[in-house]
Design an enzyme around this catalytic site. Structure first.
Site, PDB file in Angstrom:
ATOM      1  N   GLY A   1      17.317  18.837  23.573  1.00 62.54           N
ATOM      2  CA  GLY A   1      17.000  19.579  22.367  1.00 62.54           C
ATOM      3  C   GLY A   1      15.644  20.233  22.474  1.00 62.54           C
ATOM      4  O   GLY A   1      14.734  19.723  23.137  1.00 62.54           O
ATOM      5  N   THR A   2      15.467  21.366  21.791  1.00 64.49           N
ATOM      6  CA  THR A   2      14.245  22.144  21.982  1.00 64.49           C
ATOM      7  C   THR A   2      13.035  21.617  21.216  1.00 64.49           C
ATOM      8  O   THR A   2      11.902  21.909  21.582  1.00 64.49           O
ATOM      9  CB  THR A   2      14.477  23.612  21.572  1.00 64.49           C
ATOM     10  OG1 THR A   2      14.832  23.667  20.176  1.00 64.49           O
ATOM     11  CG2 THR A   2      15.575  24.247  22.408  1.00 64.49           C
ATOM     12  N   ASP A   3      13.250  20.829  20.161  1.00 70.13           N
ATOM     13  CA  ASP A   3      12.126  20.439  19.309  1.00 70.13           C
ATOM     14  C   ASP A   3      11.069  19.631  20.069  1.00 70.13           C
ATOM     15  O   ASP A   3       9.870  19.791  19.833  1.00 70.13           O
ATOM     16  CB  ASP A   3      12.618  19.635  18.107  1.00 70.13           C
ATOM     17  CG  ASP A   3      13.337  20.510  17.087  1.00 70.13           C
ATOM     18  OD1 ASP A   3      13.300  21.743  17.240  1.00 70.13           O
ATOM     19  OD2 ASP A   3      13.927  19.952  16.142  1.00 70.13           O
TER      20      ASP A   3
ATOM     21  N   LYS B   1       6.697  25.167  22.683  1.00 71.68           N
ATOM     22  CA  LYS B   1       7.680  25.844  21.845  1.00 71.68           C
ATOM     23  C   LYS B   1       6.921  26.735  20.865  1.00 71.68           C
ATOM     24  O   LYS B   1       6.164  26.255  20.014  1.00 71.68           O
ATOM     25  CB  LYS B   1       8.560  24.850  21.087  1.00 71.68           C
ATOM     26  CG  LYS B   1       9.698  25.531  20.326  1.00 71.68           C
ATOM     27  CD  LYS B   1      10.664  24.538  19.707  1.00 71.68           C
ATOM     28  CE  LYS B   1      11.802  25.277  18.990  1.00 71.68           C
ATOM     29  NZ  LYS B   1      12.765  24.361  18.353  1.00 71.68           N
TER      30      LYS B   1
END
Length: 356
Positions: A112-114, A186
């Site tokens: 997941g990107t978080d 991010k």
């Protein structure tokens, strides 16, 4: 698919020595795909919202065919990035090492990107193989119009199998850009071009089957031990400095409840003068305090300002400046060092590698 066997540590011959004849096709590359889930393995409801993990979506993506690459997939978990734990990352390291030692050219991990940038940084503290370990994910669920997962997976696999990526450590591949784990962040919570690198920019671009380096591979910083913690990491909270915040919360912490503290300071790593007595009490009790900055670029300083609460005042009190590391990565580095029971001088030396 089953990966082709290759002796561990085998060197890569120059292209001129391995160019196939007209009747001999090139040997396929072998890449192992490890999956932790994330948006890349999620689908949405009929209204286009409420994305959730979907085992079928993950299975379809893991079966992606990429010309010239034998892809072998292993699921570790199918969770959101906010639920990734040290035990997951310890298993990633174990399986990735086994894959490379068994002949894989590289390893790809979906995530997941978080918290992807945090896992990449954490894994890079322990990754001790020349083959690349490449993290990727998606901003759009697998069922969404224009889902970016398949393209990101393709580019990550191409990067993992490319000889130019050897020795780069842990990488993040997103939107055709290749980022170094220690520099990637991010930068957008919505855009498919979600990641950026500071201060040097992306390491490379993925152009079809080619990897185009934009800069030379930097020298890697010293690694921690080969064994990553698999249980909970030491307790290291992060406090953000700001207007009229004197860290009164520290007055109410039970003795011994934290083993370290990270401050997301203002500017070049500053706090209010009224916060200093509280931080000094922690430092005098032997609790390491690392000061990062909440500012997106520029890092902390060691010498620009000398007023109460400035970086010079903090250093005089015994704090450690995080340099170019953002607060989340500074926290992980401190946790990894505390898990190894590193002495104060070793902690200070590790952070000095990121001085700005």
């Amino acid at each position: 698919m089953t990966s082709t066997s290759r002796a561990p540590g085998a060197s890569t011959a120059p292209p001129s020595a391995t160019r196939p004849s007209a009747t001999q096709p090139p040997a396929p590359s072998a890449v192992t795909l490890l999956t932790l889930g994330g948006t890349i393995f999620m689908t949405q409801g009929a209204d286009g919202g409420h994305a959730a993990p979907d085992a079928d979506a993950g299975e379809r993506l893991a079966s992606t065919l990429i010309d010239g690459v034998e892809l072998t997939a292993h699921e570790i978990a199918n969770v959101s990035s906010s639920d990734v734990r040290p035990r997951h990352l310890a298993e990633v390291l174990q399986r990735a090492r086994q894959a490379v030692d068994g002949g894989a050219d590289g390893v790809v991990l979906t995530h997941g990107t978080d918290t992807l940038e945090e896992s990449a940084f954490f894994l890079n503290r322990y990754w001790d193989r020349e083959a690349p370990l490449v993290l990727t994910g998606a901003m759009r669920p697998a069922s969404a119009l224009g889902a970016d997962g398949p393209a990101n997976l393709h580019d990550a696999v191409r990067t993992a199998s490319n000889p130019s990526a050897r020795g780069a450590g842990v990488l993040v591949v997103f939107d055709a850009h290749v980022h170094l784990a220690d520099q990637v962040t991010k930068a957008s919570s919505r855009s498919v071009s979600a990641f950026a690198s500071a201060p040097s920019g992306p390491l490379a671009l993925v152009d079809g089957a080619e990897l185009r380096l934009l800069q030379a591979l930097p020298e890697r910083v010293a690694r921690l031990s080969a064994v990553a913690p698999s249980a909970h990491l030491p307790s290291v909270p992060t406090l953000m400095a700001g207007l009229d915040d004197d860290f009164e919360l520290l007055d109410h912490l039970p003795s011994g409840s934290v083993t370290g503290l990270v401050i997301a300071g203002v500017g070049m790593g500053h706090v209010s003068p009224a916060a200093m007595p509280r931080l000094r009490r922690l430092l005098e009790a032997g609790v390491p305090v690392v000061v990062a900055t909440r500012i997106a670029s520029g890092g902390t300083s060691t010498h620009h300002y000398a007023y109460p609460g400035s970086e010079v005042d903090l250093l005089d009190a015994g704090a450690i400046m995080a340099g170019l590391l953002p607060p989340a990565k500074a926290r992980l580095l401190l946790q990894g060092l505390l898990a190894e029971e590193a002495p104060a001088e070793a902690i200070r030396a590790e952070f000095s590698a990121y001085a700005s």
